[in-house]
Design a protein around this motif. Structure first.
Motif, PDB file in Angstrom:
ATOM      1  N   GLN A 184       0.835  -1.199   0.000  1.00 20.97           N
ATOM      2  CA  GLN A 184       0.000   0.000   0.000  1.00 20.97           C
ATOM      3  C   GLN A 184       0.872   1.253   0.000  1.00 20.97           C
ATOM      4  N   GLY A 185       2.004   1.199   0.676  1.00 20.58           N
ATOM      5  CA  GLY A 185       2.938   2.326   0.659  1.00 20.58           C
ATOM      6  C   GLY A 185       3.459   2.589  -0.739  1.00 20.58           C
ATOM      7  N   ALA A 186       3.747   1.516  -1.481  1.00 23.40           N
ATOM      8  CA  ALA A 186       4.191   1.679  -2.872  1.00 23.40           C
ATOM      9  C   ALA A 186       3.078   2.306  -3.714  1.00 23.40           C
ATOM     10  N   ILE A 187       1.841   1.877  -3.474  1.00 27.70           N
ATOM     11  CA  ILE A 187       0.702   2.450  -4.198  1.00 27.70           C
ATOM     12  C   ILE A 187       0.583   3.932  -3.865  1.00 27.70           C
ATOM     13  N   ASP A 188       0.648   4.271  -2.585  1.00 26.61           N
ATOM     14  CA  ASP A 188       0.516   5.668  -2.168  1.00 26.61           C
ATOM     15  C   ASP A 188       1.608   6.538  -2.790  1.00 26.61           C
TER      16      ASP A 188
ATOM     17  N   ILE B 246       5.296   3.974 -15.243  1.00 30.17           N
ATOM     18  CA  ILE B 246       5.802   3.018 -14.259  1.00 30.17           C
ATOM     19  C   ILE B 246       4.969   3.104 -12.979  1.00 30.17           C
ATOM     20  N   ALA B 247       4.637   4.321 -12.561  1.00 35.40           N
ATOM     21  CA  ALA B 247       3.809   4.502 -11.356  1.00 35.40           C
ATOM     22  C   ALA B 247       2.444   3.841 -11.543  1.00 35.40           C
ATOM     23  N   GLN B 248       1.869   3.966 -12.728  1.00 36.27           N
ATOM     24  CA  GLN B 248       0.583   3.314 -12.997  1.00 36.27           C
ATOM     25  C   GLN B 248       0.711   1.797 -12.899  1.00 36.27           C
ATOM     26  N   GLU B 249       1.800   1.265 -13.451  1.00 34.99           N
ATOM     27  CA  GLU B 249       2.034  -0.178 -13.380  1.00 34.99           C
ATOM     28  C   GLU B 249       2.224  -0.628 -11.936  1.00 34.99           C
ATOM     29  N   ILE B 250       2.923   0.179 -11.146  1.00 40.49           N
ATOM     30  CA  ILE B 250       3.133  -0.154  -9.732  1.00 40.49           C
ATOM     31  C   ILE B 250       1.792  -0.264  -9.025  1.00 40.49           C
ATOM     32  N   ILE B 251       0.908   0.682  -9.291  1.00 38.63           N
ATOM     33  CA  ILE B 251      -0.406   0.675  -8.643  1.00 38.63           C
ATOM     34  C   ILE B 251      -1.152  -0.608  -8.970  1.00 38.63           C
ATOM     35  N   VAL B 252      -1.218  -0.946 -10.239  1.00 42.62           N
ATOM     36  CA  VAL B 252      -1.951  -2.142 -10.650  1.00 42.62           C
ATOM     37  C   VAL B 252      -1.295  -3.401 -10.084  1.00 42.62           C
ATOM     38  N   ASP B 253       0.028  -3.505 -10.218  1.00 41.59           N
ATOM     39  CA  ASP B 253       0.730  -4.695  -9.740  1.00 41.59           C
ATOM     40  C   ASP B 253       0.591  -4.876  -8.235  1.00 41.59           C
TER      41      ASP B 253
ATOM     42  N   THR C 161     -13.787  -2.176  -3.365  1.00 39.93           N
ATOM     43  CA  THR C 161     -14.664  -1.465  -4.293  1.00 39.93           C
ATOM     44  C   THR C 161     -14.083  -0.142  -4.742  1.00 39.93           C
ATOM     45  N   THR C 162     -12.961   0.269  -4.166  1.00 35.43           N
ATOM     46  CA  THR C 162     -12.349   1.529  -4.561  1.00 35.43           C
ATOM     47  C   THR C 162     -11.548   1.307  -5.838  1.00 35.43           C
ATOM     48  N   PRO C 163     -11.846   2.055  -6.901  1.00 36.58           N
ATOM     49  CA  PRO C 163     -11.070   1.881  -8.127  1.00 36.58           C
ATOM     50  C   PRO C 163      -9.663   2.428  -7.943  1.00 36.58           C
ATOM     51  N   ALA C 164      -8.731   1.864  -8.689  1.00 38.58           N
ATOM     52  CA  ALA C 164      -7.372   2.388  -8.677  1.00 38.58           C
ATOM     53  C   ALA C 164      -7.415   3.814  -9.202  1.00 38.58           C
ATOM     54  N   PRO C 165      -6.535   4.676  -8.714  1.00 40.10           N
ATOM     55  CA  PRO C 165      -6.565   6.070  -9.144  1.00 40.10           C
ATOM     56  C   PRO C 165      -6.374   6.255 -10.648  1.00 40.10           C
ATOM     57  N   THR C 166      -5.841   5.253 -11.315  1.00 35.33           N
ATOM     58  CA  THR C 166      -5.623   5.364 -12.756  1.00 35.33           C
ATOM     59  C   THR C 166      -6.792   4.820 -13.557  1.00 35.33           C
ATOM     60  N   GLN C 167      -7.777   4.198 -12.868  1.00 32.61           N
ATOM     61  CA  GLN C 167      -8.937   3.649 -13.564  1.00 32.61           C
ATOM     62  C   GLN C 167     -10.025   4.704 -13.679  1.00 32.61           C
ATOM     63  N   ALA C 168     -10.876   4.537 -14.671  1.00 31.76           N
ATOM     64  CA  ALA C 168     -12.011   5.448 -14.825  1.00 31.76           C
ATOM     65  C   ALA C 168     -12.933   5.286 -13.632  1.00 31.76           C
ATOM     66  N   GLN C 169     -13.489   6.388 -13.178  1.00 28.84           N
ATOM     67  CA  GLN C 169     -14.420   6.352 -12.056  1.00 28.84           C
ATOM     68  C   GLN C 169     -15.709   5.664 -12.501  1.00 28.84           C
ATOM     69  N   PRO C 170     -16.450   5.074 -11.561  1.00 26.83           N
ATOM     70  CA  PRO C 170     -17.699   4.416 -11.923  1.00 26.83           C
ATOM     71  C   PRO C 170     -18.682   5.420 -12.528  1.00 26.83           C
ATOM     72  N   ALA C 171     -19.652   4.869 -13.257  1.00 26.29           N
ATOM     73  CA  ALA C 171     -20.656   5.721 -13.898  1.00 26.29           C
ATOM     74  C   ALA C 171     -21.311   6.612 -12.859  1.00 26.29           C
ATOM     75  N   SER C 172     -21.615   7.822 -13.260  1.00 24.94           N
ATOM     76  CA  SER C 172     -22.219   8.756 -12.313  1.00 24.94           C
ATOM     77  C   SER C 172     -23.621   8.281 -11.942  1.00 24.94           C
ATOM     78  N   ILE C 173     -24.085   8.749 -10.824  1.00 22.05           N
ATOM     79  CA  ILE C 173     -25.410   8.346 -10.323  1.00 22.05           C
ATOM     80  C   ILE C 173     -26.496   8.698 -11.338  1.00 22.05           C
ATOM     81  N   ALA C 174     -26.304   9.760 -12.080  1.00 30.49           N
ATOM     82  CA  ALA C 174     -27.315  10.172 -13.057  1.00 30.49           C
ATOM     83  C   ALA C 174     -27.510   9.126 -14.145  1.00 30.49           C
ATOM     84  N   ASN C 175     -26.470   8.366 -14.446  1.00 25.74           N
ATOM     85  CA  ASN C 175     -26.547   7.379 -15.520  1.00 25.74           C
ATOM     86  C   ASN C 175     -26.911   5.983 -15.025  1.00 25.74           C
TER      87      ASN C 175
END
Length: 179
Positions: free
Chosen positions: A101-105, A122-129, A148-162
């Motif tokens: 988690q420290g590496a992710i942060d 590389i930072a994105q790969e570190i997060i996923v790995d 349930t928290t998406p990785a910071p590099t992933q698209a956020q879930p669909a908005s509540i409106a959709n």
């Protein structure tokens, strides 16, 4: 002539010395010496770094980066000091999860402030790995790995409106499907 006399003196002294034969005692002495030299650098490498005042000449981004990185490192080190449970596997996971988690942060902080595109990738790969390794370790000891928290590099879930809820069913009404 002088060199040969020196050799004779050294040979005479060497024949009188009784060097210990390699054995358990010699091995233990060597191990103690190794530990004496190896432990202090390890201890100092993991001690908390004192909070330093921002250095003159640092940009606001650099100061923020250093402050956030220091906070992430401190959190990781504190969280890694897990209390032993008697189950080696669980203890391993309890210490490794904060490490990952420290590496992710730190990778997230790089994404926030870094400019080098190669390092950002590389930072994105570190997060996923690291997220995958955390999940794998949790599964290995029988804990749920779903976060349930998406990785910071992933698209956020669909908005509540959709997203429309109908009696427990979830349907994603993308813009192309709406009337």
């Amino acid at each position: 002539m002088h060199g040969s006399r020196f050799r004779r003196v050294v040979a005479a002294l060497a024949s009188r010395c009784r060097w210990p034969k390699p054995g358990l005692g010699t091995t233990l002495l060597a191990a103690r010496i190794l530990v004496a030299f190896a432990v202090p650098p390890l201890v100092f490498a993991h001690e908390a770094h004192p909070a330093t005042a921002p250095q003159a000449g640092l940009s606001a981004d650099e100061s923020a980066f250093l402050q956030e990185n220091e906070a992430a490192m401190t959190k990781m080190m504190n969280d890694m000091a897990a209390k032993p449970t008697g189950d080696v596997d669980r203890d391993f996971v309890a210490m490794m999860n904060p490490h990952h988690q420290g590496a992710i942060d730190m990778a997230v902080i790089e994404l926030r402030y870094g400019k080098n595109e190669q390092l950002r990738r590389i930072a994105q790969e570190i997060i996923v790995d690291q997220m995958q390794e955390i999940a794998a370790m949790k599964l290995a000891i029988g804990e749920p790995a779903a976060d349930t928290t998406p990785a910071p590099t992933q698209a956020q879930p669909a908005s509540i409106a959709n997203v429309h809820h109908h009696s427990g069913m979830q349907m994603d009404m993308s813009a192309g499907m709406k009337k």
